[in-house]
Design a protein around this motif. Structure first.
Motif, PDB file in Angstrom:
ATOM      1  N   GLU A   1      47.536  47.368 109.063  1.00 21.39           N
ATOM      2  CA  GLU A   1      46.890  48.434 109.827  1.00 21.39           C
ATOM      3  C   GLU A   1      45.608  48.861 109.133  1.00 21.39           C
ATOM      4  OE1 GLU A   1      47.958  49.352 112.758  1.00 21.39           O
ATOM      5  OE2 GLU A   1      49.767  48.123 112.604  1.00 21.39           O
ATOM      6  N   ARG A   2      44.610  49.249 109.917  1.00 24.62           N
ATOM      7  CA  ARG A   2      43.349  49.724 109.347  1.00 24.62           C
ATOM      8  C   ARG A   2      43.451  51.162 108.860  1.00 24.62           C
ATOM      9  NH1 ARG A   2      39.321  46.125 110.197  1.00 24.62           N
ATOM     10  NH2 ARG A   2      39.613  44.607 111.858  1.00 24.62           N
ATOM     11  N   VAL A   3      44.364  51.921 109.438  1.00 22.57           N
ATOM     12  CA  VAL A   3      44.557  53.306 109.027  1.00 22.57           C
ATOM     13  C   VAL A   3      46.053  53.600 108.993  1.00 22.57           C
ATOM     14  CG1 VAL A   3      44.247  54.206 111.386  1.00 22.57           C
ATOM     15  CG2 VAL A   3      43.885  55.722 109.438  1.00 22.57           C
ATOM     16  N   VAL A   4      46.508  54.242 107.928  1.00 23.63           N
ATOM     17  CA  VAL A   4      47.912  54.614 107.761  1.00 23.63           C
ATOM     18  C   VAL A   4      47.963  56.062 107.281  1.00 23.63           C
ATOM     19  CG1 VAL A   4      48.679  52.250 107.281  1.00 23.63           C
ATOM     20  CG2 VAL A   4      48.023  53.740 105.393  1.00 23.63           C
TER      21      VAL A   4
ATOM     22  N   PHE B   1      43.383  67.524 105.351  1.00 23.84           N
ATOM     23  CA  PHE B   1      43.535  66.072 105.379  1.00 23.84           C
ATOM     24  C   PHE B   1      42.498  65.472 104.439  1.00 23.84           C
ATOM     25  CE2 PHE B   1      45.241  67.112 109.659  1.00 23.84           C
ATOM     26  CZ  PHE B   1      46.508  66.592 109.475  1.00 23.84           C
ATOM     27  N   LEU B   2      42.859  64.370 103.821  1.00 22.24           N
ATOM     28  CA  LEU B   2      42.014  63.700 102.844  1.00 22.24           C
ATOM     29  C   LEU B   2      42.125  62.194 103.065  1.00 22.24           C
ATOM     30  CD1 LEU B   2      40.436  64.013 100.045  1.00 22.24           C
ATOM     31  CD2 LEU B   2      42.640  63.495  99.015  1.00 22.24           C
ATOM     32  N   THR B   3      41.005  61.500 103.025  1.00 25.80           N
ATOM     33  CA  THR B   3      41.012  60.054 103.168  1.00 25.80           C
ATOM     34  C   THR B   3      40.984  59.393 101.800  1.00 25.80           C
ATOM     35  OG1 THR B   3      39.862  60.172 105.279  1.00 25.80           O
ATOM     36  CG2 THR B   3      39.805  58.059 104.134  1.00 25.80           C
ATOM     37  N   ARG B   4      41.987  58.584 101.555  1.00 20.31           N
ATOM     38  CA  ARG B   4      42.005  57.718 100.380  1.00 20.31           C
ATOM     39  C   ARG B   4      41.796  56.306 100.928  1.00 20.31           C
ATOM     40  NH1 ARG B   4      44.145  61.051  96.450  1.00 20.31           N
ATOM     41  NH2 ARG B   4      45.578  62.669  97.173  1.00 20.31           N
ATOM     42  N   SER B   5      41.503  55.370 100.080  1.00 16.37           N
ATOM     43  CA  SER B   5      41.309  54.014 100.589  1.00 16.37           C
ATOM     44  C   SER B   5      41.681  52.990  99.529  1.00 16.37           C
ATOM     45  CB  SER B   5      39.852  53.804 101.024  1.00 16.37           C
ATOM     46  OG  SER B   5      38.986  53.910  99.915  1.00 16.37           O
ATOM     47  N   ARG B   6      41.892  51.788  99.999  1.00 14.88           N
ATOM     48  CA  ARG B   6      42.133  50.660  99.103  1.00 14.88           C
ATOM     49  C   ARG B   6      41.531  49.428  99.749  1.00 14.88           C
ATOM     50  NH1 ARG B   6      45.629  46.745 100.562  1.00 14.88           N
ATOM     51  NH2 ARG B   6      46.967  47.192 102.334  1.00 14.88           N
ATOM     52  N   LEU B   7      41.075  48.496  98.913  1.00 11.03           N
ATOM     53  CA  LEU B   7      40.540  47.240  99.429  1.00 11.03           C
ATOM     54  C   LEU B   7      41.680  46.375  99.956  1.00 11.03           C
ATOM     55  CD1 LEU B   7      37.953  46.313  96.668  1.00 11.03           C
ATOM     56  CD2 LEU B   7      37.470  47.092  98.998  1.00 11.03           C
ATOM     57  N   TYR B   8      41.405  45.659 101.028  1.00 10.96           N
ATOM     58  CA  TYR B   8      42.385  44.718 101.546  1.00 10.96           C
ATOM     59  C   TYR B   8      42.524  43.526 100.602  1.00 10.96           C
ATOM     60  CZ  TYR B   8      41.909  47.125 106.038  1.00 10.96           C
ATOM     61  OH  TYR B   8      41.893  48.066 107.031  1.00 10.96           O
ATOM     62  N   THR B   9      43.694  42.936 100.597  1.00  6.02           N
ATOM     63  CA  THR B   9      43.868  41.667  99.893  1.00  6.02           C
ATOM     64  C   THR B   9      43.151  40.589 100.706  1.00  6.02           C
ATOM     65  OG1 THR B   9      45.884  41.065 101.079  1.00  6.02           O
ATOM     66  CG2 THR B   9      46.146  42.392  99.045  1.00  6.02           C
ATOM     67  N   ASP B  10      42.952  39.434 100.116  1.00  6.00           N
ATOM     68  CA  ASP B  10      42.318  38.324 100.838  1.00  6.00           C
ATOM     69  C   ASP B  10      43.123  37.951 102.077  1.00  6.00           C
ATOM     70  OD1 ASP B  10      40.275  38.219  98.964  1.00  6.00           O
ATOM     71  OD2 ASP B  10      41.184  36.569  97.831  1.00  6.00           O
TER      72      ASP B  10
ATOM     73  N   THR C   1      38.234  48.200 103.752  1.00  5.25           N
ATOM     74  CA  THR C   1      39.221  49.079 103.128  1.00  5.25           C
ATOM     75  C   THR C   1      40.196  49.627 104.160  1.00  5.25           C
ATOM     76  OG1 THR C   1      37.851  51.061 103.383  1.00  5.25           O
ATOM     77  CG2 THR C   1      37.601  49.830 101.343  1.00  5.25           C
ATOM     78  N   GLN C   2      41.412  49.784 103.722  1.00  4.38           N
ATOM     79  CA  GLN C   2      42.412  50.462 104.546  1.00  4.38           C
ATOM     80  C   GLN C   2      42.285  51.955 104.274  1.00  4.38           C
ATOM     81  OE1 GLN C   2      46.687  50.261 103.520  1.00  4.38           O
ATOM     82  NE2 GLN C   2      46.957  49.559 105.636  1.00  4.38           N
TER      83      GLN C   2
END
Length: 122
Positions: free
Chosen positions: A3-6, A101-110, A77-78
């Protein structure tokens, strides 16, 4: 499916509480003007989305949008929508709850990126 957003469990709990007070909801990731770069929560349909916006997905059954231009910066990023104590954006529904609300993010794996690149955003 990636998912792009969780949303975190705490976010989902707050969404349910806000739905009970305000009915169906929607989110739009702020681009950094008045309320910084924060996910903003509105009654469904109150924030007008247009051709310049894309829907990244849903959290808690609520559509989540971002401007197409901003998405170009965040597409690798997710987005992880969390909730923390504090004052939310002045236009966002969570403000009176003493939370924001706060947006955190992480890079997607390959592997995740390969999957997502076959699914355009709407």
């Amino acid at each position: 499916m990636t998912e792009r957003v969780v949303a975190t469990d705490a976010t989902l709990e707050l969404i349910e509480r806000l739905k009970g007070k305000h009915g169906p909801l929607m989110f739009h990731q702020s681009g950094g003007c008045c309320d910084g770069s924060a996910p903003m929560c509105y009654p469904l349909g109150e924030f007008l989305v247009g051709d310049a916006d894309v829907q990244l997905g849903e959290i808690g059954g609520c559509p989540f949008y971002m401007s197409r231009a901003q998405f170009e910066y965040w597409e690798h990023t997710q987005l992880i929508i969390d909730v923390v104590p504090g004052r939310g954006g002045m236009f966002s529904l969570e403000g009176p709850e003493g939370l924001r609300f706060l947006t955190r993010s992480r890079l997607y794996t390959d592997e995740e990126w390969a999957e997502l690149s076959t699914r355009p955003v709407g």
